[in-house]
Design a protein around this motif. Structure first.
Motif, short mmCIF file in Angstrom:
data_model
loop_
_atom_site.label_atom_id
_atom_site.label_comp_id
_atom_site.label_asym_id
_atom_site.label_seq_id
_atom_site.Cartn_x
_atom_site.Cartn_y
_atom_site.Cartn_z
N LEU A 176 0.87 -1.19 0.00
CA LEU A 176 0.00 0.00 0.00
C LEU A 176 0.90 1.23 0.00
CD1 LEU A 176 -2.96 1.13 0.30
CD2 LEU A 176 -2.49 1.21 2.77
N ILE A 177 0.59 2.17 -0.87
CA ILE A 177 1.41 3.37 -1.02
C ILE A 177 0.56 4.60 -0.75
CG2 ILE A 177 2.89 4.67 -2.60
CD1 ILE A 177 2.90 1.79 -4.17
N LEU A 178 1.05 5.44 0.12
CA LEU A 178 0.45 6.75 0.33
C LEU A 178 1.32 7.73 -0.43
CD1 LEU A 178 -0.37 4.92 2.82
CD2 LEU A 178 -0.68 7.07 4.07
N GLU A 179 0.79 8.26 -1.50
CA GLU A 179 1.61 9.06 -2.42
C GLU A 179 2.13 10.33 -1.75
OE1 GLU A 179 2.58 8.13 -5.32
OE2 GLU A 179 1.34 6.34 -5.59
N SER A 180 1.30 10.96 -0.96
CA SER A 180 1.69 12.18 -0.24
C SER A 180 0.89 12.19 1.07
CB SER A 180 1.38 13.42 -1.09
OG SER A 180 1.69 14.60 -0.37
N ALA A 181 1.52 11.71 2.11
CA ALA A 181 0.80 11.48 3.36
C ALA A 181 0.18 12.76 3.91
CB ALA A 181 1.74 10.87 4.39
N SER A 182 -1.03 12.59 4.44
CA SER A 182 -1.72 13.72 5.07
C SER A 182 -2.18 13.28 6.46
CB SER A 182 -2.90 14.17 4.23
OG SER A 182 -3.86 13.13 4.15
N THR A 183 -2.47 14.26 7.30
CA THR A 183 -2.82 13.95 8.69
C THR A 183 -4.09 13.11 8.78
OG1 THR A 183 -3.91 16.10 8.89
CG2 THR A 183 -1.63 15.95 9.67
N ASN A 184 -5.00 13.26 7.81
CA ASN A 184 -6.24 12.46 7.86
C ASN A 184 -6.02 11.00 7.45
OD1 ASN A 184 -6.09 12.59 5.08
ND2 ASN A 184 -7.86 13.94 4.84
N GLN A 185 -4.78 10.67 7.14
CA GLN A 185 -4.45 9.26 6.87
C GLN A 185 -3.82 8.59 8.10
OE1 GLN A 185 -2.20 10.02 3.17
NE2 GLN A 185 -3.77 8.81 2.11
N THR A 186 -3.78 9.29 9.20
CA THR A 186 -3.40 8.68 10.46
C THR A 186 -4.45 7.64 10.83
OG1 THR A 186 -2.19 10.60 11.31
CG2 THR A 186 -3.13 9.10 12.93
N SER A 187 -4.01 6.39 10.99
CA SER A 187 -4.98 5.31 11.18
C SER A 187 -4.24 4.01 11.47
CB SER A 187 -5.82 5.14 9.92
OG SER A 187 -6.86 4.20 10.10
N MET A 188 -5.04 2.97 11.76
CA MET A 188 -4.52 1.60 11.81
C MET A 188 -4.77 0.97 10.44
SD MET A 188 -3.31 -1.13 13.35
CE MET A 188 -3.69 -1.84 14.95
N TYR A 189 -3.72 0.43 9.83
CA TYR A 189 -3.84 -0.20 8.52
C TYR A 189 -3.68 -1.71 8.67
CZ TYR A 189 -3.74 4.40 6.47
OH TYR A 189 -4.07 5.69 6.14
N LEU A 190 -4.64 -2.42 8.11
CA LEU A 190 -4.67 -3.87 8.21
C LEU A 190 -4.63 -4.50 6.83
CD1 LEU A 190 -7.41 -4.11 10.93
CD2 LEU A 190 -5.08 -4.95 11.21
N CYS A 191 -3.73 -5.46 6.68
CA CYS A 191 -3.63 -6.26 5.46
C CYS A 191 -4.25 -7.62 5.74
CB CYS A 191 -2.17 -6.40 5.07
SG CYS A 191 -1.87 -7.50 3.67
N ALA A 192 -4.85 -8.23 4.71
CA ALA A 192 -5.42 -9.56 4.88
C ALA A 192 -5.28 -10.34 3.58
CB ALA A 192 -6.90 -9.46 5.26
N SER A 193 -5.21 -11.66 3.71
CA SER A 193 -5.35 -12.53 2.55
C SER A 193 -6.49 -13.48 2.85
CB SER A 193 -4.06 -13.28 2.24
OG SER A 193 -3.79 -14.26 3.21
N SER A 194 -7.07 -14.09 1.80
CA SER A 194 -8.31 -14.82 2.04
C SER A 194 -8.30 -16.22 1.47
CB SER A 194 -9.50 -14.05 1.47
OG SER A 194 -9.50 -14.11 0.07
N SER A 195 -9.09 -17.07 2.15
CA SER A 195 -9.36 -18.43 1.70
C SER A 195 -10.85 -18.68 1.82
CB SER A 195 -8.59 -19.44 2.56
OG SER A 195 -9.11 -19.44 3.87
N VAL A 196 -11.31 -19.81 1.34
CA VAL A 196 -12.74 -20.08 1.33
C VAL A 196 -13.29 -20.25 2.73
CG1 VAL A 196 -14.53 -21.66 0.57
CG2 VAL A 196 -12.63 -21.13 -0.94
N HIS A 197 -12.62 -21.05 3.54
CA HIS A 197 -13.21 -21.47 4.81
C HIS A 197 -12.88 -20.57 5.98
CE1 HIS A 197 -14.60 -25.04 2.90
NE2 HIS A 197 -13.39 -25.34 2.50
#
Lengths: 112, 111
Positions: free
Chosen positions: B76-97
């Motif tokens: 994930l790329i933030l091209e030009s970070a701003s204060t409103n992008q302060t947050s918790m960022y979560l990545c996930a991968s998925s399977s069926v079950h």
């Protein structure tokens, strides 16, 4: 549009006081309903998957049930270590590749 | 067990900086996702990917871009970070079950 509503937003229980969390959903075709537990500052951790109405799953003090409109997460005799935010999510059979719709969660606090 | 690893637990960046958040999964999952999580707003989908070099916008893609050059890695790329992008960022991968398997999250603060 898929919708998932969890209630209550927050729940405080005394240790040993059993209760239930609710997840109401609206989807055109349910492929699966998922429950997750999230501790502060961490990513959600998988608990259960339910696929069809009437199905139940259990793990320690937790039991998840599913009807055609909602799911319940029953917590029996909770302990302080059960304190966490519990998230519900649904997978729509029409949605591409396992994209889930999440509720906003129920924050559970268990007081010793 | 599937593992999803996010490169940083905590990041502090300055406004206007370009920010890279890295995510790697070890289970050969085709699908990967980036969410941000804010109090009262829940999980909001930023971008997702169904395959290498494939990407789809989620609900809040503005100000973000992604890259998936290898199956196991989704950035994930933030091209030009701003204060409103302060947050918790979560990545996930998925399977069926198991629905999604999440990483441990990156708490990003933009000052």
């Amino acid at each position: 549009e898929d919708q998932v509503t969890q209630s209550p937003e927050a729940l405080r229980l005394q240790e040993g006081e059993s209760s239930s969390l609710n997840c109401s959903y609206t989807v055109s075709g349910l492929r699966g309903l998922f429950w997750y537990r999230q501790d502060p500052g961490k990513g959600p951790e998988f608990l259960f998957t339910l696929y069809s109405a009437g199905e139940e799953k259990e793990k320690e003090r937790l039991k998840a049930t599913l009807t055609k409109k909602e799911s319940f997460l029953h917590i029996t005799a909770p302990k302080p270590e059960d304190s966490a935010t519990y998230l519900c999510a649904v997978h729509n059979s029409g949605a591409g590749s396992y994209q889930l719709t999440f509720g906003k969660g129920t924050k559970l606090s268990v007081i010793p | 067990d599937v593992k999803v690893t996010q490169s940083s637990r905590y990041l502090v960046k300055r406004t206007g900086e370009k920010v890279f958040l890295e995510c790697v999964q070890d289970m050969d999952h085709e699908n990967m996702f980036w969410y941000r999580q804010d109090p009262g707003l829940g999980l909001r989908l930023i971008y997702f990917s169904y395959d290498v070099k494939m990407k789809e916008k989620g609900d809040i893609p503005e100000g973000y871009s992604v890259s998936r050059e290898k199956k196991e890695r989704f950035s994930l790329i933030l091209e030009s970070a701003s204060t409103n992008q302060t947050s918790m960022y979560l990545c996930a991968s998925s399977s069926v079950h198991y629905g999604y398997t999440f990483g441990s999250g990156t708490r990003l603060t933009v000052v």
